[in-house]
Motif scaffolding. Structure first.
Motif, PDB file in Angstrom:
ATOM      1  N   PRO A  38      93.927  30.581  27.368  1.00 39.43           N
ATOM      2  CA  PRO A  38      93.364  29.741  28.745  1.00 39.43           C
ATOM      3  C   PRO A  38      94.140  28.444  28.882  1.00 39.43           C
ATOM      4  O   PRO A  38      94.502  27.979  27.932  1.00 39.43           O
ATOM      5  N   THR A  39      94.203  28.044  30.257  1.00 38.83           N
ATOM      6  CA  THR A  39      94.974  26.795  30.046  1.00 38.83           C
ATOM      7  C   THR A  39      93.919  25.556  29.883  1.00 38.83           C
ATOM      8  O   THR A  39      92.904  25.579  29.943  1.00 38.83           O
ATOM      9  N   ARG A  40      94.502  24.646  29.379  1.00 37.57           N
ATOM     10  CA  ARG A  40      93.997  23.434  28.973  1.00 37.57           C
ATOM     11  C   ARG A  40      93.652  22.583  30.161  1.00 37.57           C
ATOM     12  O   ARG A  40      94.662  22.098  30.984  1.00 37.57           O
ATOM     13  N   ARG A  41      92.722  22.343  30.436  1.00 39.84           N
ATOM     14  CA  ARG A  41      92.105  21.538  31.324  1.00 39.84           C
ATOM     15  C   ARG A  41      91.892  20.069  30.997  1.00 39.84           C
ATOM     16  O   ARG A  41      91.495  19.818  29.837  1.00 39.84           O
ATOM     17  N   ARG A  42      92.387  19.095  31.758  1.00 40.03           N
ATOM     18  CA  ARG A  42      92.129  17.630  31.499  1.00 40.03           C
ATOM     19  C   ARG A  42      90.981  17.176  32.120  1.00 40.03           C
ATOM     20  O   ARG A  42      90.390  16.134  31.218  1.00 40.03           O
ATOM     21  N   LEU A  43      90.337  17.827  33.112  1.00 36.98           N
ATOM     22  CA  LEU A  43      88.922  17.308  33.577  1.00 36.98           C
ATOM     23  C   LEU A  43      87.923  18.331  33.450  1.00 36.98           C
ATOM     24  O   LEU A  43      88.416  19.686  33.738  1.00 36.98           O
ATOM     25  N   ARG A  44      86.487  18.160  33.157  1.00 38.71           N
ATOM     26  CA  ARG A  44      85.787  18.898  33.098  1.00 38.71           C
ATOM     27  C   ARG A  44      84.676  18.600  34.324  1.00 38.71           C
ATOM     28  O   ARG A  44      84.314  17.388  34.178  1.00 38.71           O
ATOM     29  N   LEU A  45      84.330  19.485  35.137  1.00 37.19           N
ATOM     30  CA  LEU A  45      83.629  19.227  36.442  1.00 37.19           C
ATOM     31  C   LEU A  45      82.224  19.867  36.156  1.00 37.19           C
ATOM     32  O   LEU A  45      82.210  21.123  35.676  1.00 37.19           O
ATOM     33  N   ASP A  46      80.992  19.248  36.517  1.00 36.36           N
ATOM     34  CA  ASP A  46      79.767  19.784  36.676  1.00 36.36           C
ATOM     35  C   ASP A  46      79.011  19.341  37.853  1.00 36.36           C
ATOM     36  O   ASP A  46      79.004  18.283  38.020  1.00 36.36           O
ATOM     37  N   PRO A  47      78.814  20.309  38.710  1.00 38.65           N
ATOM     38  CA  PRO A  47      79.103  21.667  38.521  1.00 38.65           C
ATOM     39  C   PRO A  47      80.544  22.167  38.789  1.00 38.65           C
ATOM     40  O   PRO A  47      81.378  21.508  39.177  1.00 38.65           O
ATOM     41  N   SER A  48      80.915  23.264  38.156  1.00 42.32           N
ATOM     42  CA  SER A  48      82.239  23.452  37.981  1.00 42.32           C
ATOM     43  C   SER A  48      82.996  24.427  38.865  1.00 42.32           C
ATOM     44  O   SER A  48      84.123  24.257  39.217  1.00 42.32           O
ATOM     45  N   THR A  49      82.379  25.140  39.783  1.00 44.21           N
ATOM     46  CA  THR A  49      82.926  26.054  40.920  1.00 44.21           C
ATOM     47  C   THR A  49      82.501  25.618  42.297  1.00 44.21           C
ATOM     48  O   THR A  49      83.331  25.548  43.214  1.00 44.21           O
ATOM     49  N   LYS A  50      81.056  25.351  42.410  1.00 39.02           N
ATOM     50  CA  LYS A  50      80.635  25.235  43.705  1.00 39.02           C
ATOM     51  C   LYS A  50      79.900  23.729  43.857  1.00 39.02           C
ATOM     52  O   LYS A  50      79.115  23.569  43.078  1.00 39.02           O
ATOM     53  N   LEU A  51      79.741  23.148  45.059  1.00 43.52           N
ATOM     54  CA  LEU A  51      78.847  22.233  45.440  1.00 43.52           C
ATOM     55  C   LEU A  51      77.949  22.604  46.294  1.00 43.52           C
ATOM     56  O   LEU A  51      78.203  23.532  47.221  1.00 43.52           O
ATOM     57  N   TYR A  52      76.682  22.189  46.429  1.00 42.17           N
ATOM     58  CA  TYR A  52      75.606  22.675  46.909  1.00 42.17           C
ATOM     59  C   TYR A  52      75.121  21.373  47.901  1.00 42.17           C
ATOM     60  O   TYR A  52      74.741  20.495  47.457  1.00 42.17           O
ATOM     61  N   PHE A  53      75.071  21.601  49.067  1.00 40.87           N
ATOM     62  CA  PHE A  53      74.594  20.490  49.977  1.00 40.87           C
ATOM     63  C   PHE A  53      73.068  21.000  50.862  1.00 40.87           C
ATOM     64  O   PHE A  53      73.141  22.356  51.149  1.00 40.87           O
ATOM     65  N   PRO A  54      72.241  20.076  50.952  1.00 39.65           N
ATOM     66  CA  PRO A  54      70.981  20.356  51.754  1.00 39.65           C
ATOM     67  C   PRO A  54      71.812  20.959  53.129  1.00 39.65           C
ATOM     68  O   PRO A  54      72.612  20.337  53.504  1.00 39.65           O
ATOM     69  N   TYR A  55      70.815  21.704  53.887  1.00 40.74           N
ATOM     70  CA  TYR A  55      71.141  22.337  55.150  1.00 40.74           C
ATOM     71  C   TYR A  55      70.462  21.389  56.014  1.00 40.74           C
ATOM     72  O   TYR A  55      69.170  21.453  56.370  1.00 40.74           O
ATOM     73  N   GLU A  56      70.920  20.228  56.675  1.00 43.92           N
ATOM     74  CA  GLU A  56      70.328  19.264  57.552  1.00 43.92           C
ATOM     75  C   GLU A  56      71.304  19.140  58.659  1.00 43.92           C
ATOM     76  O   GLU A  56      72.114  18.304  58.726  1.00 43.92           O
ATOM     77  N   PRO A  57      71.193  20.091  59.651  1.00 48.90           N
ATOM     78  CA  PRO A  57      72.001  20.049  60.808  1.00 48.90           C
ATOM     79  C   PRO A  57      72.231  18.698  61.601  1.00 48.90           C
ATOM     80  O   PRO A  57      71.176  18.260  61.908  1.00 48.90           O
ATOM     81  N   GLY A  58      73.566  18.477  61.910  1.00 55.61           N
ATOM     82  CA  GLY A  58      73.612  17.094  62.564  1.00 55.61           C
ATOM     83  C   GLY A  58      73.538  15.986  61.846  1.00 55.61           C
ATOM     84  O   GLY A  58      73.816  14.815  62.420  1.00 55.61           O
ATOM     85  N   LYS A  59      73.581  15.960  60.458  1.00 51.46           N
ATOM     86  CA  LYS A  59      73.515  15.078  59.504  1.00 51.46           C
ATOM     87  C   LYS A  59      74.549  15.124  58.334  1.00 51.46           C
ATOM     88  O   LYS A  59      75.067  16.135  58.130  1.00 51.46           O
ATOM     89  N   GLN A  60      74.674  13.928  57.813  1.00 53.24           N
ATOM     90  CA  GLN A  60      75.861  14.050  56.916  1.00 53.24           C
ATOM     91  C   GLN A  60      74.692  14.007  55.459  1.00 53.24           C
ATOM     92  O   GLN A  60      73.964  13.297  55.173  1.00 53.24           O
ATOM     93  N   VAL A  61      75.189  15.060  54.653  1.00 51.79           N
ATOM     94  CA  VAL A  61      74.630  15.394  53.460  1.00 51.79           C
ATOM     95  C   VAL A  61      75.330  14.855  52.323  1.00 51.79           C
ATOM     96  O   VAL A  61      76.695  14.815  52.432  1.00 51.79           O
ATOM     97  N   ARG A  62      74.931  14.878  51.013  1.00 51.78           N
ATOM     98  CA  ARG A  62      75.846  14.602  49.819  1.00 51.78           C
ATOM     99  C   ARG A  62      75.362  15.381  48.877  1.00 51.78           C
ATOM    100  O   ARG A  62      74.378  16.185  48.583  1.00 51.78           O
ATOM    101  N   SER A  63      76.374  15.608  47.956  1.00 52.48           N
ATOM    102  CA  SER A  63      76.173  16.172  46.483  1.00 52.48           C
ATOM    103  C   SER A  63      76.815  15.522  45.551  1.00 52.48           C
ATOM    104  O   SER A  63      78.028  14.856  45.777  1.00 52.48           O
ATOM    105  N   ALA A  64      76.352  15.521  44.211  1.00 55.21           N
ATOM    106  CA  ALA A  64      77.184  14.945  43.185  1.00 55.21           C
ATOM    107  C   ALA A  64      77.787  15.866  42.249  1.00 55.21           C
ATOM    108  O   ALA A  64      77.609  16.925  41.812  1.00 55.21           O
ATOM    109  N   ILE A  65      78.767  14.952  41.550  1.00 52.96           N
ATOM    110  CA  ILE A  65      79.641  16.106  40.609  1.00 52.96           C
ATOM    111  C   ILE A  65      80.135  15.151  39.504  1.00 52.96           C
ATOM    112  O   ILE A  65      80.207  13.881  39.799  1.00 52.96           O
ATOM    113  N   ARG A  66      80.061  15.544  38.417  1.00 47.10           N
ATOM    114  CA  ARG A  66      80.236  14.816  37.331  1.00 47.10           C
ATOM    115  C   ARG A  66      81.629  15.116  36.806  1.00 47.10           C
ATOM    116  O   ARG A  66      82.018  16.316  36.645  1.00 47.10           O
ATOM    117  N   ILE A  67      82.517  14.256  36.407  1.00 50.06           N
ATOM    118  CA  ILE A  67      83.777  14.437  36.395  1.00 50.06           C
ATOM    119  C   ILE A  67      84.083  13.669  34.712  1.00 50.06           C
ATOM    120  O   ILE A  67      84.106  12.411  34.732  1.00 50.06           O
TER     121      ILE A  67
END
Length: 151
Positions: A38-67
């Protein structure tokens, strides 16, 4: 793989060829073995593969990621996306000391659905990437550290 064939009575030629062939084989095996590790990763991301955003059409939404910097050296990172006009991250990049963790926020503008399109039909094709680079010591972060070149 080459077949070793010797019509000479000289054992030196035969063993020379055999040793050479064996060395070539062991080099290719070690490179194969290295590629399977396995390749050595410098950073660990949480969540690691996908970000989830609330569905609010016409608005700016946000999601957090731990690095988290999991390496033993300082690491510069930079956020990239396929939709730079509608997505961004705060902070957009920086330098993390060994073991340091930050929580970044990714903002995304959710477009209004078109012509009776349901939420299930509307799949986002926006992709995100966090690039990283090992750096020496404590540097001031500048985006040019992780400059990408397009050919």
């Amino acid at each position: 793989m080459a077949i070793i064939h010797s019509e000479s009575s000289s054992d030196n030629k035969f063993w020379g060829l055999f040793t050479q062939q064996l060395n070539q084989t062991s080099n290719s095996v070690s490179s194969v073995a290295r590629s399977l590790l396995p390749t050595r990763r410098r950073l660990r991301l949480d969540p690691s593969t996908k970000l989830y955003f609330p569905y609010e059409p016409g608005k700016q939404v946000r999601s957090a990621i731990r690095i988290k910097n999991t390496s033993k050296s300082h690491v510069a990172f930079k956020f990239q996306t396929t939709a730079p006009k509608s997505c961004f991250m705060r902070p957009p990049g920086g330098i993390l000391a060994p073991g340091e963790t930050i929580i970044a926020t990714v903002f995304k503008f959710v477009e209004l659905p078109e012509n009776n399109e349901t939420q299930k039909d509307q799949k986002s094709n926006v992709k995100f990437k966090i690039m990283s680079l090992k750096v020496k010591g404590e540097l001031d972060y500048v985006p040019e550290l992780l400059q990408t070149t397009h050919v």
